[in-house]
Design a protein around this motif. Structure first.
Motif, PDB file in Angstrom:
ATOM      1  N   GLU A 133     -11.623  -3.187   1.381  1.00 30.05           N
ATOM      2  CA  GLU A 133     -11.357  -2.143   0.389  1.00 30.05           C
ATOM      3  C   GLU A 133      -9.928  -2.199  -0.133  1.00 30.05           C
ATOM      4  O   GLU A 133      -9.672  -1.963  -1.307  1.00 30.05           O
ATOM      5  CB  GLU A 133     -11.652  -0.754   0.948  1.00 30.05           C
ATOM      6  N   LYS A 134      -8.961  -2.532   0.727  1.00 30.17           N
ATOM      7  CA  LYS A 134      -7.563  -2.594   0.290  1.00 30.17           C
ATOM      8  C   LYS A 134      -7.342  -3.704  -0.737  1.00 30.17           C
ATOM      9  O   LYS A 134      -6.372  -3.689  -1.477  1.00 30.17           O
ATOM     10  CB  LYS A 134      -6.641  -2.778   1.493  1.00 30.17           C
ATOM     11  N   TYR A 135      -8.266  -4.680  -0.759  1.00 28.93           N
ATOM     12  CA  TYR A 135      -8.173  -5.764  -1.738  1.00 28.93           C
ATOM     13  C   TYR A 135      -9.238  -5.616  -2.831  1.00 28.93           C
ATOM     14  O   TYR A 135      -9.445  -6.535  -3.619  1.00 28.93           O
ATOM     15  CB  TYR A 135      -8.365  -7.125  -1.050  1.00 28.93           C
TER      16      TYR A 135
ATOM     17  N   ASN B 220       0.812  -1.222   0.000  1.00 30.29           N
ATOM     18  CA  ASN B 220       0.000   0.000   0.000  1.00 30.29           C
ATOM     19  C   ASN B 220       0.839   1.262   0.000  1.00 30.29           C
ATOM     20  O   ASN B 220       0.418   2.302  -0.531  1.00 30.29           O
ATOM     21  CB  ASN B 220      -0.935   0.010   1.218  1.00 30.29           C
TER      22      ASN B 220
END
Length: 252
Positions: free
Chosen positions: A213-215, A16
């Protein structure tokens, strides 16, 4: 188990926080697929039309978000120059690379994304109505563009062959915008459908969305692959049904 979890968290944080690393991975994957499928690649007028229509459809989608936010009291997008027809203001590098990769992989559908328009939801008045309208604005514009293209096709179709470039442009406007509209309604963040579910859900559901959300991009690509493999023909038949109302078809 704890060591594995910590290692996984470190990998996620590294991914990230390192834009250049992500860019390098995407470029390597793109080059790999480009060489693998290069012999199948053929530049054509259709590809040029698809690219231009796709780029401007995404541009209108993002403008809609920014303009509706402005009408509800948030001038963030306006002040940053994002309510503009200049596609360069909206292009996201990864969002343009991914469609290229999946096109080379033989997908029947394009997926991708533009640079999200910045919105300060706290400024929206009334807030709940503003949030919903801002989130749904891009999808509605895509559906409107698809409908308008069908109406124009119906009006001008008589006397024009399927190979006519104007007809091709209108067909691609219809297909790409209808697909973008449906695609963005998928309830996965960062898509618009996911945003709507997130803002109007309870705290527990929001925590789930905060985690996934990060994935989100990976999940979306997996969904696109699944749909392409098992449902693409059925979706094309549905798209073709509305197109036949104009006297045109996809030749299925």
């Amino acid at each position: 188990m704890g060591v594995k979890s910590k290692l996984f968290d470190k990998i996620v944080i590294f991914w990230n926080e390192n834009f250049k690393f992500r860019l390098g991975i995407f470029l390597l994957v793109t080059i790999f697929f480009a060489f693998k499928f290069l012999e199948k690649f053929e530049l054509s007028i259709d590809m040029a039309i698809i690219f231009v229509v796709y780029m401007f459809s995404m541009t209108f989608h993002e403008i809609a978000h920014g303009y509706v936010a402005y009408r509800f009291g948030d001038d963030t997008a306006k002040n940053m120059g994002r309510i503009t027809l200049n596609p360069l203001k909206h292009i996201d590098l990864f969002g343009m690379i991914v469609p290229f990769i999946i096109f080379l992989c033989g997908f029947k559908f394009l997926i991708g994304w533009a640079k999200p328009v910045p919105v300060n939801f706290c400024k929206l008045t009334p807030r709940k109505k503003g949030i919903f309208c801002v989130c749904i604005a891009g999808v509605m514009v895509n559906f409107i563009l698809a409908a308008v293209s069908l109406i124009v096709l119906r009006i001008i179709r008589n006397g024009l062959g399927i190979d006519n470039n104007i007809v091709k442009i209108l067909i691609y406007i219809y297909l790409i915008n209808l697909l973008l509209g449906i695609f963005n309604l998928i309830p996965i963040t960062p898509l618009d459908g996911g945003r709507i579910v997130y803002f109007f859900s309870s705290g527990k559901i929001k925590k789930v969305y905060d985690f996934i959300e990060k994935y989100g991009v990976v999940i979306i690509i997996m969904i696109a692959y699944f749909v392409n493999e098992y449902f693409s023909d059925k979706i094309l038949i549905m798209f073709d049904f509305f197109l036949k109302l104009t006297g045109t078809n996809l030749g299925l």
